[in-house]
Design a protein around this motif. Sequence first.
Motif, PDB file in Angstrom:
ATOM      1  N   HIS A  33      80.033  94.954  81.189  1.00 33.78           N
ATOM      2  CA  HIS A  33      81.381  95.296  81.761  1.00 33.78           C
ATOM      3  C   HIS A  33      82.028  94.393  82.787  1.00 33.78           C
ATOM      4  O   HIS A  33      82.718  94.886  83.716  1.00 33.78           O
ATOM      5  CB  HIS A  33      81.676  96.848  81.729  1.00 33.78           C
ATOM      6  CG  HIS A  33      81.297  97.731  80.624  1.00 33.78           C
ATOM      7  ND1 HIS A  33      81.870  97.349  79.373  1.00 33.78           N
ATOM      8  CD2 HIS A  33      80.302  98.582  80.256  1.00 33.78           C
ATOM      9  CE1 HIS A  33      81.234  98.007  78.392  1.00 33.78           C
ATOM     10  NE2 HIS A  33      80.264  98.945  78.936  1.00 33.78           N
ATOM     11  N   GLN A  34      81.180  93.422  83.349  1.00 37.07           N
ATOM     12  CA  GLN A  34      81.392  92.638  84.483  1.00 37.07           C
ATOM     13  C   GLN A  34      82.069  91.420  83.802  1.00 37.07           C
ATOM     14  O   GLN A  34      82.108  90.886  82.836  1.00 37.07           O
ATOM     15  CB  GLN A  34      80.196  92.054  85.334  1.00 37.07           C
ATOM     16  CG  GLN A  34      79.427  93.361  85.607  1.00 37.07           C
ATOM     17  CD  GLN A  34      80.038  93.941  86.792  1.00 37.07           C
ATOM     18  OE1 GLN A  34      80.990  93.261  87.947  1.00 37.07           O
ATOM     19  NE2 GLN A  34      80.037  95.264  86.858  1.00 37.07           N
ATOM     20  N   GLU A  35      83.192  90.899  84.755  1.00 33.66           N
ATOM     21  CA  GLU A  35      84.063  89.865  84.372  1.00 33.66           C
ATOM     22  C   GLU A  35      83.012  88.413  84.729  1.00 33.66           C
ATOM     23  O   GLU A  35      83.572  87.641  85.737  1.00 33.66           O
ATOM     24  CB  GLU A  35      85.252  89.865  85.051  1.00 33.66           C
ATOM     25  CG  GLU A  35      86.293  90.823  84.547  1.00 33.66           C
ATOM     26  CD  GLU A  35      87.625  90.762  85.007  1.00 33.66           C
ATOM     27  OE1 GLU A  35      88.020  89.268  85.424  1.00 33.66           O
ATOM     28  OE2 GLU A  35      88.333  91.625  85.333  1.00 33.66           O
ATOM     29  N   GLN A  36      82.098  88.416  83.981  1.00 42.46           N
ATOM     30  CA  GLN A  36      81.296  87.193  84.320  1.00 42.46           C
ATOM     31  C   GLN A  36      80.874  86.503  83.100  1.00 42.46           C
ATOM     32  O   GLN A  36      79.994  85.646  83.066  1.00 42.46           O
ATOM     33  CB  GLN A  36      80.016  87.469  84.788  1.00 42.46           C
ATOM     34  CG  GLN A  36      80.122  88.139  86.345  1.00 42.46           C
ATOM     35  CD  GLN A  36      80.473  87.168  87.327  1.00 42.46           C
ATOM     36  OE1 GLN A  36      79.891  86.018  87.170  1.00 42.46           O
ATOM     37  NE2 GLN A  36      81.210  87.264  88.167  1.00 42.46           N
ATOM     38  N   VAL A  37      81.617  86.817  81.947  1.00 43.51           N
ATOM     39  CA  VAL A  37      81.540  85.670  80.733  1.00 43.51           C
ATOM     40  C   VAL A  37      81.901  84.543  80.664  1.00 43.51           C
ATOM     41  O   VAL A  37      83.151  84.358  81.039  1.00 43.51           O
ATOM     42  CB  VAL A  37      81.926  86.689  79.571  1.00 43.51           C
ATOM     43  CG1 VAL A  37      81.614  85.913  78.176  1.00 43.51           C
ATOM     44  CG2 VAL A  37      81.230  88.038  79.406  1.00 43.51           C
ATOM     45  N   ARG A  38      81.321  83.348  80.219  1.00 45.38           N
ATOM     46  CA  ARG A  38      81.622  82.246  80.003  1.00 45.38           C
ATOM     47  C   ARG A  38      81.332  81.690  78.643  1.00 45.38           C
ATOM     48  O   ARG A  38      80.390  81.872  78.147  1.00 45.38           O
ATOM     49  CB  ARG A  38      81.246  81.277  81.232  1.00 45.38           C
ATOM     50  CG  ARG A  38      81.630  81.402  82.591  1.00 45.38           C
ATOM     51  CD  ARG A  38      82.945  81.430  82.952  1.00 45.38           C
ATOM     52  NE  ARG A  38      83.269  81.775  84.361  1.00 45.38           N
ATOM     53  CZ  ARG A  38      83.764  83.081  84.630  1.00 45.38           C
ATOM     54  NH1 ARG A  38      83.878  84.009  83.807  1.00 45.38           N
ATOM     55  NH2 ARG A  38      84.066  83.530  85.938  1.00 45.38           N
TER      56      ARG A  38
END
Length: 63
Positions: A33-38
């Motif tokens: 649930h962290q905003e670290q997806v690329r």
Amino acid sequence: MPSYHYRCKNCGYDFSQYQSFDDDPITVCPQCHQEQVRKVFSAVPIEFKGHGFYRTDRSGGKD
């Protein structure tokens, strides 16, 4: 609809998602649930079949 490959920089979770061209890219990891997806970009394989792709493959006509 195309399938896009994603990877989280925080936890390393890899996943693929079918999305429309109009959809926004996924940025929140479904696992941590962290905003670290690329998006993961890779080379598209190309396969040439048949004759005519190389100079030596032509049918014997004049140059």
